[in-house]
Design a protein around this motif. Structure first.
Motif, short mmCIF file in Angstrom:
data_model
loop_
_atom_site.label_atom_id
_atom_site.label_comp_id
_atom_site.label_asym_id
_atom_site.label_seq_id
_atom_site.Cartn_x
_atom_site.Cartn_y
_atom_site.Cartn_z
N ARG A 264 0.87 -1.33 -0.09
CA ARG A 264 -0.05 0.07 0.05
C ARG A 264 0.86 1.21 0.09
O ARG A 264 0.31 2.31 -0.35
CB ARG A 264 -0.73 0.02 1.26
N MET A 265 1.97 1.08 0.60
CA MET A 265 2.94 2.06 0.41
C MET A 265 3.77 2.52 -1.09
O MET A 265 4.40 3.40 -1.15
CB MET A 265 4.06 2.06 1.39
N GLY A 266 3.38 1.35 -1.81
CA GLY A 266 3.95 1.58 -3.15
C GLY A 266 5.60 1.09 -3.19
O GLY A 266 6.24 1.28 -4.28
N ILE A 267 5.98 0.48 -2.10
CA ILE A 267 7.64 0.11 -2.34
C ILE A 267 7.70 -1.23 -2.24
O ILE A 267 8.92 -1.83 -2.26
CB ILE A 267 8.17 0.80 -0.90
N LEU A 268 6.76 -2.22 -2.53
CA LEU A 268 6.80 -3.49 -2.47
C LEU A 268 7.66 -4.09 -3.81
O LEU A 268 8.64 -4.92 -3.45
CB LEU A 268 5.49 -4.35 -2.48
N PRO A 269 7.56 -3.40 -4.88
CA PRO A 269 8.23 -3.92 -5.93
C PRO A 269 9.95 -3.61 -5.97
O PRO A 269 10.74 -4.45 -5.99
CB PRO A 269 8.04 -3.07 -7.29
#
Length: 410
Positions: free
Chosen positions: A69-74
């Protein structure tokens, strides 16, 4: 992650202000979400700069939903350490078993992440640095809640007032001590001490951990890749924490050297490297257990609130989940209702994961010859079992959906 525009009433409604003490893992994650919910956030960190390096950490279960949800998983998937083998050795250096790490740790193969702590810290900081004020080389000196906010005096000499203060300053939190009293009231010692440091990769290890055990002692070398250095780890049982050594690096080196003086395998070389290491970290293994996580307008999060110990492998994941839950609880509530909601929604999850310590210590660090033999027999049996699918406790909390950006009301 692209932030949505805040409602136009933020132009006329004063933004609530939050101070976060600590820029490790929980602090920047909390800053990200509080900023999203309309807070003006300041993070104060006693270190002079963002800390890199550090021992690898795990991101598992519900925490994976947070970083997604923070957008940092990739980015974290790109930084994933593909640890392929965990080998256990007898006291004489003979092999007991060689396993996939998830078989022992209870991780979910193909889903859970292991990354260098510095890579996670950098990803969190990058996600929030343009929206949040960071004050390095400073810390909270005093807190005064006698007014309508929290009057903070910084060690660097500044004074400011905030609507809320959140302590994310670790197991030995000074903020917690100011509000709740000495650490000894809340620190539950788990019977072990440990030292970690880096040293040359003289064995040519690659993507693997090798662990030597004798009753009450363990030594491990951890290679996160094909690097010239490895992480060295020394753990030993001790009835009482060595309080005199906890703040004295030379006393720590002498204590560890004396405990492992007659150890075999590669331990003599590890002790020699320990004496010269400039990144030694030594501590007693324990958990922080608090009856409550807030006092007035100040709340605790991460290890400051509930340090589960490395024996659970859940410290980083709990920090990420706790930060999310604290921010979501404050999004549209005042501090009193928000802190109550935070405890109500998070405590059971924390308690379940702290309870994992009962399996971690018993598996990895037996203290008697009989327990060590039983442990080794279990490991030999595990070597024929496929990798784990994850501990239920890792995913026991379903996150509330993130709210639209909201300035809230103080």
């Amino acid at each position: 992650m692209t932030r949505t525009d805040r409602p136009t009433d933020t132009l006329t409604t004063p933004r609530r202000t939050a101070l976060i003490s600590g820029a490790g893992i929980a602090g920047p994650a909390l800053a990200f979400w509080l900023n999203r919910y309309g807070y003006a956030v300041t993070v104060v960190e006693k270190a002079p700069a963002l800390r890199g390096g550090g021992y690898p950490v795990d991101v598992r279960g519900t925490a994976l939903d947070v970083v997604a949800r923070m957008g940092i998983l990739p980015r974290l998937r790109d930084a994933h350490i593909d640890l392929r083998r965990l080998t256990f050795l007898e006291g004489d250096g003979g092999e007991v078993a060689s396993l996939h790490p998830h078989t022992v740790t209870g991780g979910a193969a193909g889903r859970d992440l292991e990354v260098r702590r510095g890579d996670l810290s950098d990803a969190l900081h990058t996600a929030v640095r343009d929206d949040v004020e960071f004050l390095y080389d400073d810390s909270v000196d005093t807190l005064d809640q006698s007014g309508h906010g929290v009057d903070v005096t910084f060690r660097g000499g500044g004074r400011r007032t905030f609507d809320v203060v959140c302590a994310a300053d670790g197991t030995h939190s000074r903020t917690r001590e100011m509000l709740f009293g000495p650490e000894e009231r809340f620190h539950h010692y788990l019977g072990h001490c440990f030292a970690v440091f880096t040293m040359p990769n003289t064995l040519g290890l690659s993507h693997e951990t090798v662990m030597w055990n004798s009753p009450g002692r363990a030594a491990a070398l951890y290679a996160v890749g094909d690097d010239d250095e490895v992480h060295a780890f020394l753990n030993f049982a001790r009835p009482q924490p060595p309080r005199d050594a906890l703040r004295d690096p030379e006393a720590q080196r002498e204590l560890v050297a004396s405990v492992f003086a007659d150890a075999g395998w590669e331990v003599p070389g590890m002790i020699a490297a320990l004496r010269d290491a400039d990144d030694l970290f030594f501590d007693a293994v324990g958990q922080i257990r608090m009856p409550r996580w807030s006092n007035g307008r100040v709340a605790l999060v991460g290890d400051a609130a509930w340090a589960p110990s490395f024996l659970t492998g859940q410290g980083t994941s709990l920090a990420l989940v706790g930060a999310y839950m604290l921010a979501a609880s404050l999004a549209r509530r005042d501090h009193a209702a928000g802190f109550a909601a935070y405890e109500h929604g998070t405590r059971e999850f924390v308690t379940m994961n702290q309870a994992l310590v009962g399996t971690g210590g018993a598996t990895l660090f037996p203290t008697t010859p009989q327990d060590l033999e039983r442990r080794n027999n279990r490991l030999r049996e595990l070597s024929t079992i496929p990798s784990g699918k994850g501990q239920p406790a890792h995913s026991a909390l379903t996150l509330p959906e993130p709210l639209g950006d909201s300035p809230g009301n103080g």
